[in-house]
Scaffold this active site. Sequence first.
Site, PDB file in Angstrom:
ATOM      1  N   HIS A  19       0.843  -1.198   0.000  1.00  0.00           N
ATOM      2  CA  HIS A  19       0.000   0.000   0.000  1.00  0.00           C
ATOM      3  C   HIS A  19       0.883   1.254   0.000  1.00  0.00           C
ATOM      4  O   HIS A  19       0.627   2.206  -0.719  1.00  0.00           O
ATOM      5  CB  HIS A  19      -0.894   0.034   1.250  1.00  0.00           C
ATOM      6  CG  HIS A  19      -1.876  -1.094   1.348  1.00  0.00           C
ATOM      7  ND1 HIS A  19      -2.112  -1.775   2.520  1.00  0.00           N
ATOM      8  CD2 HIS A  19      -2.698  -1.660   0.429  1.00  0.00           C
ATOM      9  CE1 HIS A  19      -3.039  -2.692   2.327  1.00  0.00           C
ATOM     10  NE2 HIS A  19      -3.412  -2.656   1.065  1.00  0.00           N
ATOM     11  N   LYS A  43     -16.364  -7.587   5.075  1.00  0.00           N
ATOM     12  CA  LYS A  43     -15.271  -8.189   5.827  1.00  0.00           C
ATOM     13  C   LYS A  43     -15.675  -8.110   7.297  1.00  0.00           C
ATOM     14  O   LYS A  43     -15.529  -7.058   7.914  1.00  0.00           O
ATOM     15  CB  LYS A  43     -13.962  -7.451   5.544  1.00  0.00           C
ATOM     16  CG  LYS A  43     -13.518  -7.596   4.082  1.00  0.00           C
ATOM     17  CD  LYS A  43     -12.156  -7.000   3.819  1.00  0.00           C
ATOM     18  CE  LYS A  43     -11.785  -7.149   2.338  1.00  0.00           C
ATOM     19  NZ  LYS A  43     -10.521  -6.523   1.968  1.00  0.00           N
ATOM     20  N   ARG A  93      -1.677  -6.342  -7.967  1.00  0.00           N
ATOM     21  CA  ARG A  93      -0.594  -7.263  -7.632  1.00  0.00           C
ATOM     22  C   ARG A  93      -0.365  -8.288  -8.732  1.00  0.00           C
ATOM     23  O   ARG A  93       0.740  -8.618  -9.068  1.00  0.00           O
ATOM     24  CB  ARG A  93      -0.924  -8.031  -6.342  1.00  0.00           C
ATOM     25  CG  ARG A  93      -0.760  -7.232  -5.107  1.00  0.00           C
ATOM     26  CD  ARG A  93      -1.403  -7.903  -3.940  1.00  0.00           C
ATOM     27  NE  ARG A  93      -2.845  -7.838  -4.042  1.00  0.00           N
ATOM     28  CZ  ARG A  93      -3.665  -7.912  -3.016  1.00  0.00           C
ATOM     29  NH1 ARG A  93      -3.191  -8.116  -1.816  1.00  0.00           N
ATOM     30  NH2 ARG A  93      -4.960  -7.811  -3.187  1.00  0.00           N
ATOM     31  N   SER A 130      -3.147  -7.935   3.144  1.00  0.00           N
ATOM     32  CA  SER A 130      -3.474  -7.697   4.560  1.00  0.00           C
ATOM     33  C   SER A 130      -3.922  -8.985   5.250  1.00  0.00           C
ATOM     34  O   SER A 130      -3.533  -9.261   6.388  1.00  0.00           O
ATOM     35  CB  SER A 130      -4.575  -6.643   4.668  1.00  0.00           C
ATOM     36  OG  SER A 130      -4.135  -5.418   4.141  1.00  0.00           O
TER      37      SER A 130
HETATM   38  P1  ADP Z   1      -9.474  -4.071  -0.401  1.00  0.00           P
HETATM   39  O1  ADP Z   1      -9.578  -2.718  -1.037  1.00  0.00           O
HETATM   40  O2  ADP Z   1      -9.874  -5.190  -1.292  1.00  0.00           O
HETATM   41  O3  ADP Z   1     -10.046  -4.145   0.967  1.00  0.00           O
HETATM   42  P2  ADP Z   1      -6.826  -3.636   0.539  1.00  0.00           P
HETATM   43  O4  ADP Z   1      -7.286  -2.686   1.547  1.00  0.00           O
HETATM   44  O5  ADP Z   1      -5.890  -4.676   1.027  1.00  0.00           O
HETATM   45  O6  ADP Z   1      -7.934  -4.374  -0.228  1.00  0.00           O
HETATM   46  O7  ADP Z   1      -6.099  -2.878  -0.660  1.00  0.00           O
HETATM   47  C1  ADP Z   1      -6.421  -1.590  -1.106  1.00  0.00           C
HETATM   48  C2  ADP Z   1      -5.785  -1.356  -2.464  1.00  0.00           C
HETATM   49  O8  ADP Z   1      -4.414  -1.660  -2.427  1.00  0.00           O
HETATM   50  C3  ADP Z   1      -6.332  -2.231  -3.598  1.00  0.00           C
HETATM   51  O9  ADP Z   1      -6.263  -1.489  -4.805  1.00  0.00           O
HETATM   52  C4  ADP Z   1      -5.382  -3.373  -3.654  1.00  0.00           C
HETATM   53  O10 ADP Z   1      -5.350  -3.971  -4.924  1.00  0.00           O
HETATM   54  C5  ADP Z   1      -4.084  -2.646  -3.386  1.00  0.00           C
HETATM   55  N1  ADP Z   1      -3.074  -3.541  -2.866  1.00  0.00           N
HETATM   56  C6  ADP Z   1      -3.212  -4.483  -1.918  1.00  0.00           C
HETATM   57  N2  ADP Z   1      -2.056  -5.138  -1.719  1.00  0.00           N
HETATM   58  C7  ADP Z   1      -1.149  -4.588  -2.570  1.00  0.00           C
HETATM   59  C8  ADP Z   1       0.239  -4.842  -2.863  1.00  0.00           C
HETATM   60  N3  ADP Z   1       0.899  -5.800  -2.248  1.00  0.00           N
HETATM   61  N4  ADP Z   1       0.827  -4.067  -3.799  1.00  0.00           N
HETATM   62  C9  ADP Z   1       0.130  -3.102  -4.433  1.00  0.00           C
HETATM   63  N5  ADP Z   1      -1.170  -2.833  -4.234  1.00  0.00           N
HETATM   64  C10 ADP Z   1      -1.801  -3.564  -3.306  1.00  0.00           C
END
Ligand code: ADP
Length: 172
Positions: A19, A43, A93, A130
């Site tokens: 992130h 979630k 990713r 996460s």
């Molecule tokens: P969600 O939005 O599905 O709850 P997250 O909070 O984990 O998921 O992720 C927020 C954003 O960050 C999404 O666009 C997700 O694709 C991106 N993201 C998550 N993990 C990574 C990573 N390892 N590298 C780059 N972007 C990521």
Amino acid sequence: MAARVALYPGSFDPFHNGHLEIVERAANLYDEVVVAAVRNPQKSQPLFSMEKRQEMIANALSHLSNVSIVTVSTLVVNVARDVGASVIVRGLRAVSDFENELQMAQMNHRLSGIETIFIPTGSSHSFLASRLLREVARYGGDVRDLVPAPVAKALGEVFAGNNDWSENESTL
Ligand code: ADP
């Protein structure tokens, strides 16, 4: 010319180095980046409260002067309108992220006309998620290289007793 504002929404439970990379790159592309920690009702069982997530993200991003953080429990397109964002930024990713992200981008475009910009993660962060970090930290795995220091500290505290590394975190 009006400032170009990008919105980066996510659950961020917790915020990790993948992130962080996306925020840093977005902050180079746009005048302002608003990171929105979104309460996701699908979630169930979040690990961290919205307030704690906001605090950790703010600490992790204190080196970026054009980034701000909000917590929200509404539609992302409404947040984009409220903060004056012209684009939504999402990280990618792997191909496995794409199907879901494409559907969301198309829905958000249909709802409000907003564009979604995808930033592909660097290969060194492509395995970070996460959900996986919560699991690794729960069973004592050392996550200090994978998350910003304030997040490592908070994970160490939540799972204190399950690991042998968080006791050395007192200097954070
Ligand atoms: P969600 O939005 O599905 O709850 P997250 O909070 O984990 O998921 O992720 C927020 C954003 O960050 C999404 O666009 C997700 O694709 C991106 N993201 C998550 N993990 C990574 C990573 N390892 N590298 C780059 N972007 C990521």
